[in-house]
Design a protein around this motif. Structure first.
Motif, PDB file in Angstrom:
ATOM      1  N   ALA B  25       0.816  -1.212   0.000  1.00 29.95           N
ATOM      2  CA  ALA B  25       0.000   0.000   0.000  1.00 29.95           C
ATOM      3  C   ALA B  25       0.854   1.268   0.000  1.00 29.95           C
ATOM      4  N   VAL B  26       2.005   1.250   0.706  1.00 28.16           N
ATOM      5  CA  VAL B  26       2.822   2.457   0.777  1.00 28.16           C
ATOM      6  C   VAL B  26       3.435   2.767  -0.584  1.00 28.16           C
ATOM      7  N   LEU B  66      -3.106  12.047   4.753  1.00 34.13           N
ATOM      8  CA  LEU B  66      -4.159  11.324   5.469  1.00 34.13           C
ATOM      9  C   LEU B  66      -4.089   9.832   5.152  1.00 34.13           C
ATOM     10  N   PHE B  67      -3.926   9.515   3.867  1.00 36.94           N
ATOM     11  CA  PHE B  67      -3.796   8.113   3.464  1.00 36.94           C
ATOM     12  C   PHE B  67      -2.582   7.465   4.125  1.00 36.94           C
ATOM     13  N   VAL B  68      -1.455   8.178   4.091  1.00 37.27           N
ATOM     14  CA  VAL B  68      -0.224   7.614   4.659  1.00 37.27           C
ATOM     15  C   VAL B  68      -0.395   7.363   6.153  1.00 37.27           C
ATOM     16  N   PHE B  69      -1.058   8.311   6.837  1.00 37.64           N
ATOM     17  CA  PHE B  69      -1.321   8.125   8.271  1.00 37.64           C
ATOM     18  C   PHE B  69      -2.104   6.850   8.517  1.00 37.64           C
ATOM     19  N   MET B  72      -0.131   3.704   7.926  1.00 41.81           N
ATOM     20  CA  MET B  72       0.833   3.443   8.996  1.00 41.81           C
ATOM     21  C   MET B  72       0.130   3.082  10.296  1.00 41.81           C
ATOM     22  N   LEU B  73      -1.059   3.628  10.524  1.00 43.47           N
ATOM     23  CA  LEU B  73      -1.838   3.285  11.707  1.00 43.47           C
ATOM     24  C   LEU B  73      -2.253   1.822  11.668  1.00 43.47           C
ATOM     25  N   LEU B  74      -2.619   1.345  10.480  1.00 36.54           N
ATOM     26  CA  LEU B  74      -3.039  -0.049  10.351  1.00 36.54           C
ATOM     27  C   LEU B  74      -1.857  -0.994  10.484  1.00 36.54           C
ATOM     28  N   ASN B  75      -0.651  -0.499  10.152  1.00 36.70           N
ATOM     29  CA  ASN B  75       0.571  -1.286  10.322  1.00 36.70           C
ATOM     30  C   ASN B  75       0.472  -2.628   9.599  1.00 36.70           C
ATOM     31  N   LEU B  76       0.197  -2.572   8.304  1.00 38.36           N
ATOM     32  CA  LEU B  76       0.043  -3.789   7.516  1.00 38.36           C
ATOM     33  C   LEU B  76       1.401  -4.442   7.304  1.00 38.36           C
ATOM     34  N   GLY B  77       1.463  -5.725   7.520  1.00 37.07           N
ATOM     35  CA  GLY B  77       2.742  -6.412   7.437  1.00 37.07           C
ATOM     36  C   GLY B  77       2.953  -7.119   6.118  1.00 37.07           C
ATOM     37  N   GLU B  78       3.905  -8.015   6.122  1.00 42.29           N
ATOM     38  CA  GLU B  78       4.269  -8.761   4.922  1.00 42.29           C
ATOM     39  C   GLU B  78       3.138  -9.702   4.495  1.00 42.29           C
TER      40      GLU B  78
END
Lengths: 102, 169
Positions: B25-26, B66-69, B72-78
């Motif tokens: 996503a990033v 806002l999207f980036v926040f 990063m808040l969701l902290n999606l992993g591998e």
């Protein structure tokens, strides 16, 4: 200043809109769906600005400002819904929330 | 100016395609920011510098931050990236992509076949935009402020409900 043809601006806008539409249909991740909606809104705004430049009127840019405000409101609500979806289902898959009443 | 327009348009289209095909996503967000900046350059070449500045400040700045926040808040992993890759590699993307491509091709066909008109290009400066915005379109500005207020209240409401539930647990 050389002129950019109206046609080419509208083609760019149309291609970007179609890309956003394809992204909306293809992706299942909620964040990607929201990003595709942003692309589509931006493309429609581009069409307005191109038309405004064609007739040298400020109206196209004014409508783009309205689209910008609408996109900001939509994104704030949409991202709040993304957080809610993730906390409820531990997933960003939109199919997880396809049934009403949870 | 012509070559700048076509280059920026190509960058916008390519970075949008890259955004749609990313699994992380990033990375997709960064491509989307590039796409929005390219569209800002397109606005500038069309003689709309005010809107180009707003595109950079509000779209590429505020909305994307806002999207980036949130990402990063969701902290999606591998693992999420792996799931995303599985979804993308399934045959599900072919049908929508072909249909969307047909629609885009039809649009381009209609535009190419249409009458081509050359017109003098002039810069529509912020003064004109402001006079029109707060003159002719004043009602629209008020409605947009309603919409933004409604968005603010809705976002607050959604966030507040979540906090209350986690307290009750």
């Amino acid at each position: 200043m050389a002129t950019v043809p109206l046609r080419d601006g509208l083609i760019l806008s149309g291609v970007l809109f179609a890309l956003g539409l394809v992204g909306l249909l293809v992706r299942r991740n909620m964040i990607f769906i929201l990003m595709s909606i942003e692309v589509m809104l931006n493309a429609s705004g581009l069409a307005f600005v191109v038309a405004g430049a064609r007739w040298q009127q400020p109206d196209g840019q004014v409508v783009f400002l309205f689209i910008l405000a609408m996109a900001a409101a939509e994104v704030s609500v949409g991202l709040a819904l993304v957080l809610e979806l993730y906390h409820q289902y531990k997933s960003l898959d939109v199919d997880a929330a396809s049934r009403m009443k949870g | 100016m012509m070559i700048v327009f076509y280059l920026a348009g190509a960058v916008a289209i390519i970075s949008t395609v890259m955004m749609l095909t990313r699994t992380n996503a990033v990375h997709a967000l960064l491509y989307l920011i590039v796409s929005l900046l390219a569209v800002a350059v397109v606005f500038y070449t069309l003689g709309a510098p005010f809107v180009a500045a707003l595109e950079v400040i509000i779209y590429a700045g505020a909305i994307m931050v806002l999207f980036v926040f949130v990402v990063m808040l969701l902290n999606l992993g591998e693992q999420v990236t792996q799931t995303e890759r599985a979804w993308l590699h399934s045959s599900g993307w072919l049908g929508p992509a072909v249909l969307g491509g047909v629609l885009a091709a039809e649009l381009i066909y209609v535009l190419v076949r249409g009458i081509r008109v050359d017109y003098p290009q002039a810069v529509v400066d912020p003064r004109q935009v402001g006079a029109s915005l707060f003159g002719t379109y004043l009602v629209g500005v008020e409605l947009a402020s309603f919409l933004l207020l409604a968005g603010l209240v809705a976002a607050y409401h959604l966030g507040w409900r979540k906090a209350e539930r986690s307290e009750n647990r």
